[in-house]
Design an enzyme around this catalytic site. Structure first.
Site, PDB file in Angstrom:
ATOM      1  N   SER A 426       0.854  -1.190   0.000  1.00 27.52           N
ATOM      2  CA  SER A 426       0.000   0.000   0.000  1.00 27.52           C
ATOM      3  C   SER A 426       0.884   1.233   0.000  1.00 27.52           C
ATOM      4  O   SER A 426       2.043   1.194   0.438  1.00 27.52           O
ATOM      5  CB  SER A 426      -0.895   0.014   1.242  1.00 27.52           C
ATOM      6  OG  SER A 426      -1.551   1.255   1.401  1.00 27.52           O
ATOM      7  N   TYR A 439      -2.217  -0.806  10.225  1.00 24.85           N
ATOM      8  CA  TYR A 439      -2.311  -1.123   8.798  1.00 24.85           C
ATOM      9  C   TYR A 439      -1.037  -0.721   8.065  1.00 24.85           C
ATOM     10  O   TYR A 439      -0.466  -1.506   7.294  1.00 24.85           O
ATOM     11  CB  TYR A 439      -3.522  -0.408   8.201  1.00 24.85           C
ATOM     12  CG  TYR A 439      -3.711  -0.645   6.717  1.00 24.85           C
ATOM     13  CD1 TYR A 439      -4.291  -1.826   6.265  1.00 24.85           C
ATOM     14  CD2 TYR A 439      -3.325   0.315   5.780  1.00 24.85           C
ATOM     15  CE1 TYR A 439      -4.473  -2.045   4.907  1.00 24.85           C
ATOM     16  CE2 TYR A 439      -3.498   0.100   4.423  1.00 24.85           C
ATOM     17  CZ  TYR A 439      -4.075  -1.083   3.989  1.00 24.85           C
ATOM     18  OH  TYR A 439      -4.248  -1.310   2.651  1.00 24.85           O
TER      19      TYR A 439
END
Length: 553
Positions: A426, A439
């Site tokens: 990401s 995350y």
């Protein structure tokens, strides 16, 4: 045993039960029959395996005249051996380097249909095919064709050297074989006698055949095994083989020119698969893909979002896709859309991943591409994120990727046919934020894992790509766990923000497929992901200040 071919006496070696199908192995330059020892050991339980020293090598005769090494004589030698060891049935031929060159001469001979059941060639094209290949590229000298010609010339530098009398023999006698062994990773240096006499093969055939090539085709089933690290035969040289072989299978193997010596088990497996299929057994999945050119792709988290879009994109490219998801129903929906198959998989369960990897290998073959996409999102301040939340996000986002890389990576390594692993990271991996510590940390670990794994697997011919999307409109936003605040309100607010950005999962999927085709290492997707990557490299201080701004809180 000895087999007579004209004035030449050939040393022939038989192994295994003569009642089994005969596999006849032809060695190249500057080897003798011993180069096949490892392959012989792997095949003798199922086949009658025969090797022989070609003229000028080992214990066979060493004619003095260069003219005695012309390809027609070598083809006659082959047919003499085949008639002696398997007079009633055609033989399956496996050949390497100059053995392959003379093998092509034999399988394109009018006698071949009655004497040759199949042909596996490694690192040795037909000289007539080379001549035709050069003519076609000279007739249409595009930049690509010129580049191919120049590249092959650079790889064929030694041919002119072998045409130099006295000097070339002297170099071999002074220890060139030890240099070759060191460069190619051989356990033993080639024998000087084989090298000196074998140079007559080049002098008798190369320029004569390449300058005046004949049209030589065959209907014998042909399996081409191309080592990826071959220093002498470039992939371009094999491009036109479909023009000359009506039944052609193309396979690659991770290795150097002498891959049959370095990885005899792999070569023996490929030979066994091919011979068994030609003899009437169903084709293995690997052999089917060698014929069709389709890749086998496994995708985790393929039930929705980026995973489903990626499955659709690979399928649109003609590949066969296996969709996995913790929710089997959604995986089946994806598979039904693209004509693939579906399996249930919780990537956090290491045993389940290993079991499925082995099941896929048994039922479909070793995957060419694995996309570790499954992931979850946890948002909220670090101090509010519990150990349980951390464990959950790391189990799926990091350990799930690790499990997939290990289980499928081992299969790819053992198969020795290369492959590609895609790990979905990401933009959060390199753009710190106070709102996504768990995350972002998990995705940063995936990014670094991918970089490390890429370095480790490169010698195995396995590429690794880390895909770093930014804000993408997928269902993950509505499944995000917020560790503080009103869950439903925060999810709705985040989902609306991602919808306004409206970058589709299909855009990420296209980047994934492109990354596999071009073997890219780190792929930022979306403008903000690309800007964040450059910002992390050029202005890390600014990125740290921006991290203080909350997102979705």
């Amino acid at each position: 045993m000895r087999v007579e071919s004209g004035d030449v006496s050939l040393a022939v070696y038989e192994h295994g039960d003569p009642a089994n199908p005969t596999v006849l192995l032809i060695h190249g330059y500057p080897d003798d029959h011993a180069m096949w020892d490892g392959v012989v050991d792997a095949l003798i339980s199922r086949y009658h395996v025969v090797t022989y020293d070609v003229r000028g090598a080992g214990d066979s005769s060493h004619p003095r005249a260069v003219s005695q090494y012309r390809l027609e004589h070598l083809a006659n030698d082959f047919f003499a051996v085949a008639d002696a060891v398997s007079p009633a049935k055609p033989v399956h031929v496996v050949a390497h380097d100059w053995g392959s060159i003379q093998g092509w001469e034999a399988v394109t001979d009018p006698r071949a249909p009655a004497r040759v059941a199949s042909y596996t060639t490694i690192s040795g094209p037909s000289l007539d095919h080379i001549g035709m290949w050069i003519r076609r590229r000279m007739a249409k000298p595009s930049p690509r064709h010129v580049g191919q010609l120049l590249n092959q010339q650079l790889h064929s530098w030694y041919i002119l050297f072998f045409h130099t009398p006295v000097v070339s023999e002297l170099v071999w006698r002074l220890g060139a074989g030890k240099v070759v062994a060191r460069i190619e990773g051989l356990k033993h240096a080639p024998r000087v006698k084989n090298a000196v006499h074998g140079m007559k093969l080049y002098r008798a055939n190369i320029f004569q055949r390449v300058r005046a090539p004949r049209e030589r085709s065959t209907d014998v089933p042909v399996q081409v095994i191309a080592p990826t690290g071959d220093r002498y035969v470039t992939p371009a040289l094999l491009e036109d083989l479909h023009l000359w072989a009506s039944r052609l299978w193309r396979r690659k193997v991770i290795g150097r020119h002498w891959v049959a010596t370095a990885k005899p088990g792999v070569i023996a497996r490929m030979v066994d698969e091919f011979v068994s299929h030609v003899s009437g057994s169903p084709a293995t999945h690997a052999l089917e893909r060698a014929k069709s050119g389709r890749s086998l792709v496994v995708i985790t988290g393929a039930g929705s979002g980026i995973g489903r879009a990626t499955a659709q994109e690979f399928a649109a490219q003609g590949d066969f896709v296996i969709a996995t998801d913790i929710d089997l129903a959604t995986a089946r929906e994806t598979a039904d859309q693209i004509g693939g198959v579906a399996y249930q998989l919780d990537v956090a369960d290491e045993a389940a991943v290993n079991d499925l990897a082995n099941r896929i290998a048994a039922e479909h073959g070793v995957p060419d591409v694995v996309v570790n996409n499954a992931g979850i999102a946890v948002a909220g301040p670090f101090m509010d994120t519990s150990t349980k939340d951390w464990q959950r996000v790391l189990d799926v986002n990091l350990l799930g990727v690790i499990h997939g890389c290990q289980a499928f990576g081992r299969l790819m390594i053992d198969a020795a046919e290369g492959g590609h692993i895609v790990n979905i990271s990401s933009a959060a991996a390199y753009t710190p934020t106070r709102s996504l510590p768990a995350y972002a940390s998990s995705k940063a670990a995936v990014l670094m894992l991918s970089e490390c794994l890429r370095a480790e697997l490169a010698p195995q011919g396995i590429g690794v790509s880390a895909i770093c999307p930014g804000i993408v409109n997928t269902p993950i936003t509505r499944a995000t766990t917020f560790v503080s605040g009103n869950q439903e309100q925060l999810r709705e607010r985040t989902a609306r923000a991602y919808q306004r950005r409206n970058f589709p999962a299909s855009g990420v999927a296209r980047e994934i497929v492109a990354a596999v085709r071009s073997n890219r290492a780190v792929v930022p997707v979306t403008i903000e992901a690309k800007a964040g990557l450059w910002g992390s490299r050029l202005t890390p201080g600014v990125m740290r200040r921006l991290a203080r701004i909350g997102v979705g809180q």
